[in-house]
Write a protein that holds these residues in place. Sequence first.
Motif, PDB file in Angstrom:
ATOM      1  N   CYS A 126       4.256   5.419  -5.584  1.00 13.92           N
ATOM      2  CA  CYS A 126       4.316   5.367  -7.055  1.00 13.92           C
ATOM      3  C   CYS A 126       3.272   6.301  -7.683  1.00 13.92           C
ATOM      4  O   CYS A 126       3.534   6.916  -8.722  1.00 13.92           O
ATOM      5  CB  CYS A 126       4.088   3.934  -7.551  1.00 13.92           C
ATOM      6  SG  CYS A 126       5.477   2.849  -7.205  1.00 13.92           S
ATOM      7  N   CYS A 127       2.105   6.407  -7.086  1.00 11.78           N
ATOM      8  CA  CYS A 127       1.053   7.283  -7.627  1.00 11.78           C
ATOM      9  C   CYS A 127       1.374   8.753  -7.429  1.00 11.78           C
ATOM     10  O   CYS A 127       1.003   9.592  -8.259  1.00 11.78           O
ATOM     11  CB  CYS A 127      -0.278   6.951  -6.968  1.00 11.78           C
ATOM     12  SG  CYS A 127      -0.946   5.368  -7.449  1.00 11.78           S
ATOM     13  N   THR A 128       2.048   9.096  -6.361  1.00  8.64           N
ATOM     14  CA  THR A 128       2.309  10.507  -6.071  1.00  8.64           C
ATOM     15  C   THR A 128       3.626  11.010  -6.664  1.00  8.64           C
ATOM     16  O   THR A 128       3.802  12.222  -6.813  1.00  8.64           O
ATOM     17  CB  THR A 128       2.329  10.763  -4.553  1.00  8.64           C
ATOM     18  OG1 THR A 128       3.316   9.935  -3.948  1.00  8.64           O
ATOM     19  CG2 THR A 128       0.972  10.496  -3.957  1.00  8.64           C
ATOM     20  N   CYS A 129       4.541  10.128  -6.983  1.00  7.75           N
ATOM     21  CA  CYS A 129       5.843  10.595  -7.486  1.00  7.75           C
ATOM     22  C   CYS A 129       5.925  10.634  -8.990  1.00  7.75           C
ATOM     23  O   CYS A 129       5.375  10.163  -9.799  1.00  7.75           O
ATOM     24  CB  CYS A 129       6.967   9.700  -6.971  1.00  7.75           C
ATOM     25  SG  CYS A 129       7.148   9.847  -5.201  1.00  7.75           S
ATOM     26  N   LEU A 146       0.829  -1.205   0.000  1.00 11.80           N
ATOM     27  CA  LEU A 146       0.000   0.000   0.000  1.00 11.80           C
ATOM     28  C   LEU A 146       0.868   1.262   0.000  1.00 11.80           C
ATOM     29  O   LEU A 146       0.613   2.191  -0.760  1.00 11.80           O
ATOM     30  CB  LEU A 146      -0.921  -0.008   1.222  1.00 11.80           C
ATOM     31  CG  LEU A 146      -1.912   1.150   1.353  1.00 11.80           C
ATOM     32  CD1 LEU A 146      -2.941   1.055   0.254  1.00 11.80           C
ATOM     33  CD2 LEU A 146      -2.579   1.099   2.704  1.00 11.80           C
ATOM     34  N   ILE A 147       1.910   1.274   0.812  1.00  9.95           N
ATOM     35  CA  ILE A 147       2.811   2.445   0.865  1.00  9.95           C
ATOM     36  C   ILE A 147       3.546   2.620  -0.463  1.00  9.95           C
ATOM     37  O   ILE A 147       3.657   3.717  -0.993  1.00  9.95           O
ATOM     38  CB  ILE A 147       3.791   2.307   2.042  1.00  9.95           C
ATOM     39  CG1 ILE A 147       3.035   2.421   3.367  1.00  9.95           C
ATOM     40  CG2 ILE A 147       4.906   3.352   1.967  1.00  9.95           C
ATOM     41  CD1 ILE A 147       3.843   2.057   4.589  1.00  9.95           C
ATOM     42  N   VAL A 148       4.060   1.510  -1.000  1.00 16.90           N
ATOM     43  CA  VAL A 148       4.772   1.576  -2.286  1.00 16.90           C
ATOM     44  C   VAL A 148       3.826   2.043  -3.388  1.00 16.90           C
ATOM     45  O   VAL A 148       4.194   2.884  -4.218  1.00 16.90           O
ATOM     46  CB  VAL A 148       5.412   0.194  -2.618  1.00 16.90           C
ATOM     47  CG1 VAL A 148       5.908   0.164  -4.055  1.00 16.90           C
ATOM     48  CG2 VAL A 148       6.534  -0.112  -1.646  1.00 16.90           C
ATOM     49  N   GLY A 149       2.605   1.516  -3.398  1.00 22.13           N
ATOM     50  CA  GLY A 149       1.606   1.935  -4.388  1.00 22.13           C
ATOM     51  C   GLY A 149       1.306   3.423  -4.261  1.00 22.13           C
ATOM     52  O   GLY A 149       1.188   4.131  -5.269  1.00 22.13           O
ATOM     53  N   PHE A 150       1.149   3.892  -3.046  1.00 23.20           N
ATOM     54  CA  PHE A 150       0.868   5.311  -2.818  1.00 23.20           C
ATOM     55  C   PHE A 150       2.028   6.174  -3.298  1.00 23.20           C
ATOM     56  O   PHE A 150       1.831   7.204  -3.951  1.00 23.20           O
ATOM     57  CB  PHE A 150       0.602   5.560  -1.323  1.00 23.20           C
ATOM     58  CG  PHE A 150       0.378   6.992  -0.976  1.00 23.20           C
ATOM     59  CD1 PHE A 150      -0.825   7.619  -1.274  1.00 23.20           C
ATOM     60  CD2 PHE A 150       1.379   7.750  -0.356  1.00 23.20           C
ATOM     61  CE1 PHE A 150      -1.040   8.936  -0.960  1.00 23.20           C
ATOM     62  CE2 PHE A 150       1.185   9.060  -0.051  1.00 23.20           C
ATOM     63  CZ  PHE A 150      -0.035   9.676  -0.347  1.00 23.20           C
TER      64      PHE A 150
END
Length: 156
Positions: free
Chosen positions: A153-156, A147-151
């Motif tokens: 990836c979406c914000t960067c 979940l943290i990695v996905g978040f």
Amino acid sequence: MAGSNGTTAKQAATTEKKETEELSFYEEVENLKKLCDFLRSNEGPPVREAVEMEKRVHYLKGEKLVNFLVEPKKGTKWPKDLPKFATRHEAIAVCKDLCRYQFIHRSEKRGKGDLVVSRVRDFDETGYFTWIYEGNKTFSHMMTTALIVGFLCCTC
């Protein structure tokens, strides 16, 4: 007569040996963890939710835990790698071990849905017991990381 006494003594020795094996099985902490995993699953005894020390916890009455261990509810699939309990005495002994190794702890009810940690630490069928044991959290930790990695990836 002598033959029947010898047979009775053999049966008593066999029963005592079996009880000793079962008690020794649950004396190991790893086996208690397996039992706790089963008790905390959907197949385990019904638990209630309450608030204790500002946290949501699951609790049950000692009598219900002992009754479930001795005579599980209908349709419960008892794990094959865990020996069943023959008597209430065996179940109570294992419940005392669960308290001693801090898988559960004794609580007192203050009101509906409100618990407080009890000063009395011993297992008693009339008391309420809160689960401390949460089981293996590896899957939960992996999902949190994903979940943290996905978040990120979406914000960067």
